[in-house]
Write a protein that holds these residues in place. Structure first.
Motif, PDB file in Angstrom:
ATOM      1  N   GLU A  19      -2.356   3.605   4.791  1.00 17.51           N
ATOM      2  CA  GLU A  19      -3.384   3.004   5.628  1.00 17.51           C
ATOM      3  C   GLU A  19      -4.070   1.895   4.836  1.00 17.51           C
ATOM      4  OE1 GLU A  19      -7.024   4.326   8.537  1.00 17.51           O
ATOM      5  OE2 GLU A  19      -6.763   5.419   6.668  1.00 17.51           O
ATOM      6  N   GLY A  20      -4.109   0.704   5.415  1.00 16.74           N
ATOM      7  CA  GLY A  20      -4.805  -0.384   4.743  1.00 16.74           C
ATOM      8  C   GLY A  20      -3.903  -1.210   3.850  1.00 16.74           C
ATOM      9  N   HIS A  21      -4.533  -1.998   2.978  1.00 13.82           N
ATOM     10  CA  HIS A  21      -3.803  -3.018   2.214  1.00 13.82           C
ATOM     11  C   HIS A  21      -4.057  -2.954   0.708  1.00 13.82           C
ATOM     12  CE1 HIS A  21      -3.802  -4.512   6.347  1.00 13.82           C
ATOM     13  NE2 HIS A  21      -2.748  -5.245   6.016  1.00 13.82           N
ATOM     14  N   ASP A  22      -4.374  -1.794   0.167  1.00 16.15           N
ATOM     15  CA  ASP A  22      -4.601  -1.697  -1.269  1.00 16.15           C
ATOM     16  C   ASP A  22      -3.300  -1.998  -2.011  1.00 16.15           C
ATOM     17  OD1 ASP A  22      -4.528   0.117  -3.892  1.00 16.15           O
ATOM     18  OD2 ASP A  22      -6.628  -0.327  -3.444  1.00 16.15           O
ATOM     19  N   ALA A  23      -3.326  -3.022  -2.869  1.00 14.86           N
ATOM     20  CA  ALA A  23      -2.097  -3.482  -3.529  1.00 14.86           C
ATOM     21  C   ALA A  23      -1.561  -2.474  -4.534  1.00 14.86           C
ATOM     22  CB  ALA A  23      -2.349  -4.825  -4.215  1.00 14.86           C
ATOM     23  N   ILE A  24      -2.450  -1.795  -5.266  1.00 11.99           N
ATOM     24  CA  ILE A  24      -2.012  -0.802  -6.251  1.00 11.99           C
ATOM     25  C   ILE A  24      -1.335   0.362  -5.553  1.00 11.99           C
ATOM     26  CG2 ILE A  24      -2.813   0.853  -7.978  1.00 11.99           C
ATOM     27  CD1 ILE A  24      -4.997  -1.149  -8.727  1.00 11.99           C
ATOM     28  N   ALA A  25      -1.947   0.820  -4.473  1.00 12.42           N
ATOM     29  CA  ALA A  25      -1.347   1.915  -3.713  1.00 12.42           C
ATOM     30  C   ALA A  25       0.004   1.499  -3.145  1.00 12.42           C
ATOM     31  CB  ALA A  25      -2.286   2.348  -2.589  1.00 12.42           C
ATOM     32  N   GLU A  26       0.092   0.302  -2.619  1.00 14.70           N
ATOM     33  CA  GLU A  26       1.346  -0.152  -2.031  1.00 14.70           C
ATOM     34  C   GLU A  26       2.473  -0.157  -3.060  1.00 14.70           C
ATOM     35  OE1 GLU A  26       3.407  -4.125  -0.060  1.00 14.70           O
ATOM     36  OE2 GLU A  26       1.240  -3.835   0.130  1.00 14.70           O
ATOM     37  N   GLN A  27       2.204  -0.663  -4.246  1.00 13.85           N
ATOM     38  CA  GLN A  27       3.241  -0.708  -5.287  1.00 13.85           C
ATOM     39  C   GLN A  27       3.746   0.687  -5.614  1.00 13.85           C
ATOM     40  OE1 GLN A  27       1.949  -2.004  -9.213  1.00 13.85           O
ATOM     41  NE2 GLN A  27       3.937  -2.960  -9.590  1.00 13.85           N
ATOM     42  N   ALA A  28       2.823   1.637  -5.781  1.00 16.61           N
ATOM     43  CA  ALA A  28       3.213   3.009  -6.112  1.00 16.61           C
ATOM     44  C   ALA A  28       3.918   3.686  -4.943  1.00 16.61           C
ATOM     45  CB  ALA A  28       1.975   3.809  -6.514  1.00 16.61           C
ATOM     46  N   PHE A  29       3.387   3.511  -3.734  1.00 22.72           N
ATOM     47  CA  PHE A  29       3.976   4.163  -2.569  1.00 22.72           C
ATOM     48  C   PHE A  29       5.391   3.658  -2.310  1.00 22.72           C
ATOM     49  CE2 PHE A  29      -0.269   5.223  -0.201  1.00 22.72           C
ATOM     50  CZ  PHE A  29      -0.695   5.929  -1.309  1.00 22.72           C
ATOM     51  N   ARG A  30       5.592   2.363  -2.455  1.00 20.94           N
ATOM     52  CA  ARG A  30       6.931   1.801  -2.258  1.00 20.94           C
ATOM     53  C   ARG A  30       7.922   2.395  -3.262  1.00 20.94           C
ATOM     54  NH1 ARG A  30       8.064  -2.879   0.593  1.00 20.94           N
ATOM     55  NH2 ARG A  30       6.305  -4.009   1.556  1.00 20.94           N
ATOM     56  N   GLU A  31       7.490   2.543  -4.514  1.00 21.74           N
ATOM     57  CA  GLU A  31       8.395   3.049  -5.540  1.00 21.74           C
ATOM     58  C   GLU A  31       8.703   4.522  -5.334  1.00 21.74           C
ATOM     59  OE1 GLU A  31      10.824   2.368  -8.978  1.00 21.74           O
ATOM     60  OE2 GLU A  31      10.031   1.197  -7.299  1.00 21.74           O
ATOM     61  N   ILE A  32       7.712   5.301  -4.932  1.00 25.21           N
ATOM     62  CA  ILE A  32       7.951   6.722  -4.629  1.00 25.21           C
ATOM     63  C   ILE A  32       8.973   6.848  -3.504  1.00 25.21           C
ATOM     64  CG2 ILE A  32       6.902   8.816  -3.658  1.00 25.21           C
ATOM     65  CD1 ILE A  32       4.312   7.988  -5.183  1.00 25.21           C
ATOM     66  N   ALA A  33       8.789   6.045  -2.464  1.00 28.95           N
ATOM     67  CA  ALA A  33       9.734   6.073  -1.340  1.00 28.95           C
ATOM     68  C   ALA A  33      11.134   5.684  -1.792  1.00 28.95           C
ATOM     69  CB  ALA A  33       9.245   5.145  -0.236  1.00 28.95           C
ATOM     70  N   ARG A  34      11.233   4.636  -2.597  1.00 27.35           N
ATOM     71  CA  ARG A  34      12.547   4.172  -3.061  1.00 27.35           C
ATOM     72  C   ARG A  34      13.255   5.228  -3.893  1.00 27.35           C
ATOM     73  NH1 ARG A  34      15.176   2.158  -7.280  1.00 27.35           N
ATOM     74  NH2 ARG A  34      13.395   2.435  -8.680  1.00 27.35           N
ATOM     75  N   LEU A  35      12.532   5.841  -4.811  1.00 26.04           N
ATOM     76  CA  LEU A  35      13.134   6.809  -5.723  1.00 26.04           C
ATOM     77  C   LEU A  35      13.581   8.079  -5.011  1.00 26.04           C
ATOM     78  CD1 LEU A  35      10.699   6.385  -8.744  1.00 26.04           C
ATOM     79  CD2 LEU A  35      13.148   5.851  -8.749  1.00 26.04           C
ATOM     80  N   THR A  36      12.947   8.414  -3.905  1.00 24.73           N
ATOM     81  CA  THR A  36      13.307   9.636  -3.172  1.00 24.73           C
ATOM     82  C   THR A  36      14.301   9.373  -2.049  1.00 24.73           C
ATOM     83  OG1 THR A  36      11.446   9.403  -1.636  1.00 24.73           O
ATOM     84  CG2 THR A  36      11.054  10.680  -3.650  1.00 24.73           C
TER      85      THR A  36
END
Length: 251
Positions: A180-197
């Motif tokens: 939810e929203g546009h936090d850049a730090i969260a986006e970077q981490a969330f994208r990587e978690i999704a990619r790795l799984t």
């Protein structure tokens, strides 16, 4: 404004519904090998099968409006599973100072709604690492098909989260990271978690119930029927197409 109950009262109210999650360290290589071996022996998705989905939410103070929205929308996950198979959901949430709890398995939307209505949001930092560790344990203990996480912030060492996500990737448990929203730090981490799984990351606008509803429906379709069910849903639901486009590693 809500006034949260004192800690002892809260523990009493939730004792029959949810349990605290312990801190779990990253596994050794031998632990991971054992996990993978057991996971590979599990039955794959099949039509009419029994899906299990971990539904994890950030319940820190900023999240109250979205918590209420998720409570209203969670029934859509169960409805989406009808005709594909059955669906059990385990609610996991964190809030406050180091509080992270997990419910039992729930197969009824009314029961999940009642549970969620008893929980209020409290200030605190993110505890995504605990969510991922618990998902890793459940991947072996109960054969979860997918994890959904809904949150807006990440305040933990990202390398630690990536290590835990990598373990879930080896176990072929995709994590759907819905930001939810546009936090850049969260986006970077969330994208990587999704990619790795082998999962997927998607953003939804604050308060956008229709966007979150579509994302939850798509995740439920995958948990109940796998990629084939998600592909069928993608013909009518845009969010399902977005998830499929990212899921390169999921079974």
């Amino acid at each position: 404004m809500k006034h949260p109950p004192n800690p002892s009262t809260c523990r009493s109210q939730l004792s029959d519904r949810s349990a605290p999650l312990p801190d779990v360290k990253s596994s050794s290589s031998s632990d991971i090998a054992a996990f993978v071996a057991k996971a590979r022996s599990m039955s794959p998705h099949s039509a009419g099968g029994h899906g299990r989905l971990m539904f994890a939410l950030d319940a820190t103070m900023s999240r109250q409006p979205t918590w209420d929205m998720a409570c209203a929308l969670q029934a859509d996950m169960f409805r989406e599973a009808v005709g594909i198979g059955s669906l059990d959901i385990r609610l996991v949430y964190y809030r406050g100072l180091n509080e992270c709890r997990s419910s039992g398995w729930i197969s009824d939307s009314a029961k999940l709604a009642r549970l969620m209505s008893t929980i209020d949001c409290r200030g605190g930092n993110s505890q995504i690492g605990k969510v991922l560790s618990h998902a890793r344990s459940e991947a072996v203990a109960s054969g979860i098909k997918a994890v959904v996480f809904v949150g807006d912030a990440m305040e933990e060492p990202v390398d630690d989260l990536c290590a835990k996500a990598g373990e879930l990737g080896l176990l072929k448990v995709p994590v759907f990271m819905f930001q939810e929203g546009h936090d850049a730090i969260a986006e970077q981490a969330f994208r990587e978690i999704a990619r790795l799984t082998g999962g997927a990351w998607c953003r939804f606008d604050p308060g956008a119930a229709s966007q979150l509803r579509e994302l939850l429906r798509a995740a439920a379709a995958y948990a109940a029927g796998g990629r084939e069910a998600l592909q069928r849903l993608s013909t009518t639901v845009t969010s399902a197409t977005r998830l499929l486009g990212q899921m390169k590693l999921a079974p």
